[in-house]
Design an enzyme around this catalytic site. Structure first.
Site, short mmCIF file in Angstrom:
data_model
loop_
_atom_site.label_atom_id
_atom_site.label_comp_id
_atom_site.label_asym_id
_atom_site.label_seq_id
_atom_site.Cartn_x
_atom_site.Cartn_y
_atom_site.Cartn_z
N CYS A 9 0.68 -1.28 0.13
CA CYS A 9 0.03 0.00 0.09
C CYS A 9 0.87 1.24 0.02
O CYS A 9 0.28 2.21 -0.39
CB CYS A 9 -0.91 -0.24 1.21
N GLY A 11 3.80 1.73 -1.76
CA GLY A 11 4.35 1.93 -2.78
C GLY A 11 4.11 2.84 -3.78
O GLY A 11 2.73 3.32 -3.44
N LYS A 12 4.45 3.22 -4.94
CA LYS A 12 4.21 4.15 -6.14
C LYS A 12 2.66 3.79 -6.52
O LYS A 12 1.93 4.68 -6.23
CB LYS A 12 5.04 4.05 -7.07
N MET A 13 2.42 2.39 -6.90
CA MET A 13 1.24 2.11 -7.31
C MET A 13 0.09 1.90 -5.96
O MET A 13 -0.96 2.38 -6.22
CB MET A 13 1.23 0.73 -7.97
N ALA A 110 0.19 -8.66 -16.45
CA ALA A 110 1.56 -7.90 -16.39
C ALA A 110 1.25 -6.52 -16.71
O ALA A 110 1.95 -5.45 -16.49
CB ALA A 110 2.56 -8.16 -17.38
N ASN A 111 0.03 -6.18 -17.40
CA ASN A 111 -0.38 -4.69 -17.57
C ASN A 111 -2.05 -4.52 -17.22
O ASN A 111 -2.65 -5.18 -18.17
CB ASN A 111 -0.11 -4.51 -19.11
N MET A 112 -2.19 -3.69 -16.42
CA MET A 112 -3.70 -3.76 -16.12
C MET A 112 -4.24 -2.60 -16.77
O MET A 112 -5.55 -2.28 -16.41
CB MET A 112 -3.73 -3.39 -14.32
N HIS A 143 10.31 3.70 -22.91
CA HIS A 143 10.13 3.67 -21.42
C HIS A 143 11.19 4.64 -20.87
O HIS A 143 12.16 4.91 -21.56
CB HIS A 143 9.86 2.40 -20.76
N LYS A 147 13.96 2.07 -16.15
CA LYS A 147 13.65 0.71 -16.33
C LYS A 147 14.70 0.06 -16.49
O LYS A 147 15.78 0.12 -17.48
CB LYS A 147 12.61 0.70 -17.42
N1 LIG Z 1 0.62 -4.99 -13.75
C1 LIG Z 1 0.65 -3.85 -13.93
O1 LIG Z 1 0.02 -3.19 -14.72
C2 LIG Z 1 1.73 -3.16 -13.20
C3 LIG Z 1 1.98 -1.53 -13.44
C4 LIG Z 1 2.75 -1.12 -12.35
C5 LIG Z 1 3.78 -1.70 -11.65
N2 LIG Z 1 3.69 -3.40 -11.62
C6 LIG Z 1 4.53 -3.83 -10.81
O2 LIG Z 1 3.97 -3.64 -9.53
C7 LIG Z 1 4.99 -3.92 -8.40
C8 LIG Z 1 4.82 -2.69 -7.66
O3 LIG Z 1 5.11 -1.55 -8.51
P1 LIG Z 1 5.51 -0.18 -7.69
O4 LIG Z 1 5.84 0.64 -8.70
O5 LIG Z 1 4.32 0.15 -6.85
O6 LIG Z 1 6.63 -0.42 -6.95
P2 LIG Z 1 7.20 0.32 -5.56
O7 LIG Z 1 8.63 -0.25 -5.10
O8 LIG Z 1 7.20 1.67 -5.34
O9 LIG Z 1 6.41 -0.59 -4.28
C9 LIG Z 1 6.35 -1.75 -3.91
C10 LIG Z 1 5.99 -1.70 -2.53
O10 LIG Z 1 5.69 -3.12 -2.02
C11 LIG Z 1 6.24 -3.06 -0.55
N3 LIG Z 1 6.87 -4.33 -0.17
C12 LIG Z 1 8.09 -4.75 -0.31
N4 LIG Z 1 8.05 -6.05 0.11
C13 LIG Z 1 6.81 -6.54 0.77
C14 LIG Z 1 6.33 -7.57 1.38
N5 LIG Z 1 7.06 -8.43 1.73
N6 LIG Z 1 5.23 -7.29 1.75
C15 LIG Z 1 4.10 -6.15 1.66
N7 LIG Z 1 4.67 -5.19 0.92
C16 LIG Z 1 6.24 -5.17 0.61
C17 LIG Z 1 7.53 -1.94 -0.79
O11 LIG Z 1 7.83 -1.63 0.71
C18 LIG Z 1 6.71 -0.66 -1.53
O12 LIG Z 1 6.19 0.09 -0.60
C19 LIG Z 1 6.29 -4.17 -9.20
O13 LIG Z 1 6.42 -5.48 -9.35
C20 LIG Z 1 5.86 -3.45 -10.67
O14 LIG Z 1 6.52 -4.12 -11.72
C21 LIG Z 1 2.68 -3.82 -12.42
#
Ligand SMILES: NC(=O)c1ccc[n+]([C@@H]2O[C@H](COP(=O)([O-])OP(=O)(O)OC[C@H]3O[C@@H](n4cnc5c(N)ncnc54)[C@H](O)[C@@H]3O)[C@@H](O)[C@H]2O)c1
Length: 252
Positions: A9, A11-13, A110-112, A143, A147
């Site tokens: 929760c 992280g960036k997403m 992989a892409n939502m 990108h 990346k």
């Molecule tokens: N499917 C999609 O469309 C899509 C889009 C964007 C990102 N992603 C993927 O989503 C993931 C997260 O992306 P992001 O940019 O938010 O990354 P991010 O690094 O900003 O956030 C990840 C978060 O997960 C937390 N985290 C780490 N270990 C953990 C654990 N054991 N339990 C709970 N939380 C934990 C971190 O502290 C961090 O806050 C990446 O794998 C990225 O490639 C997927």
């Protein structure tokens, strides 16, 4: 009202989804889990799933591949559906995802983004018409300069979608600099560009004689992934065990 447990929760997403859900009448984040807890949130945040005592209808995950095993065990034990968005899962983890889907509903993509998932379908139709007519297929993705992987997982998913529609007969070419020869008819060229802050561009060209057809998707912000994940969560809550993907969410 769908109750979401937001895994990753802070992280960036995770933060983008937290903001989007605030304005969504049909969804609510009831708890968050993140190893990093130094972000003020309106909902309770736990530093591990074991400590989370809040019931949810569905888990949305944007964390890291390293967190997958514990997450899948939790969802299987609690029988709570999970939208898996973290990328870079190992082969063993992909197997575990499949096993988990026998116990609870799992949606993995992989892409939502709605746009990319629509494109996956449109490209199959285009490929079935244009490839037999002799059009060459080339894919270009762009990108930001942070990346690590190239080509993007999304570029590969687009190429796989086209290849599947063409009976799996095509191969991918990532670098033309090492061999001096004309392109093969049954190849898909995939080129990756990296620079600045580009969120994500994917362009597929079908190049024929005196005619080029281009399909292009541009993501201007990461919120497109967040919106798709929230729609997926609403779709998945209450579903039977099994594997789902975004094509189940987007009814065409
Ligand atoms: N499917 C999609 O469309 C899509 C889009 C964007 C990102 N992603 C993927 O989503 C993931 C997260 O992306 P992001 O940019 O938010 O990354 P991010 O690094 O900003 O956030 C990840 C978060 O997960 C937390 N985290 C780490 N270990 C953990 C654990 N054991 N339990 C709970 N939380 C934990 C971190 O502290 C961090 O806050 C990446 O794998 C990225 O490639 C997927």
């Amino acid at each position: 009202m769908v109750k979401i447990l937001m895994h990753g929760c802070n992280g960036k997403m995770g933060r983008i989804i937290t903001e989007l859900v605030k304005n969504d009448e049909n969804a609510e984040i009831v708890a968050g889990v993140d190893t990093y807890t130094q972000v003020p949130n309106d909902y309770p945040v736990f530093d591990s799933l074991d400590k989370c005592n809040v019931e949810a209808d569905v888990v949305v995950d944007f964390s890291t591949a390293a967190a997958m095993d514990a997450l899948l065990d939790y969802c299987a034990a609690k029988k709570v559906p999970v939208v898996l968005c973290s990328t870079g899962l190992s082969q063993e983890q992909l197997e575990k995802v499949k096993e988990t889907s026998e116990k609870t509903a799992v949606l993995k993509s992989a892409n939502m983004s709605l746009g990319i998932n629509l494109l996956l379908k449109l490209l199959q139709n285009a490929a079935k018409v244009l490839a037999p007519a002799g059009y060459d297929i080339e894919l270009v993705e762009k990108h930001h300069n942070q990346k690590l992987d190239a080509p993007s997982g999304t570029a590969l998913a687009l190429a796989d979608s086209i290849n599947e529609a063409l009976g799996g007969e095509y191969h991918y070419v990532y670098d033309r600099s090492q061999v001096r020869q004309k392109r093969d008819k049954k190849e898909i060229g995939i080129s990756a560009l990296r620079g600045g802050t580009i969120v994500g561009e994917h362009e597929v060209l079908f190049a024929g004689t005196d005619e080029v057809i281009e399909f292009k998707h541009t993501a201007y912000s990461r919120s497109v992934f967040g919106k798709g994940a929230i729609e997926a969560a609403k779709f998945l809550a209450g579903k039977e065990p099994g594997m789902y993907d975004m094509s189940d969410v987007i009814q065409l």
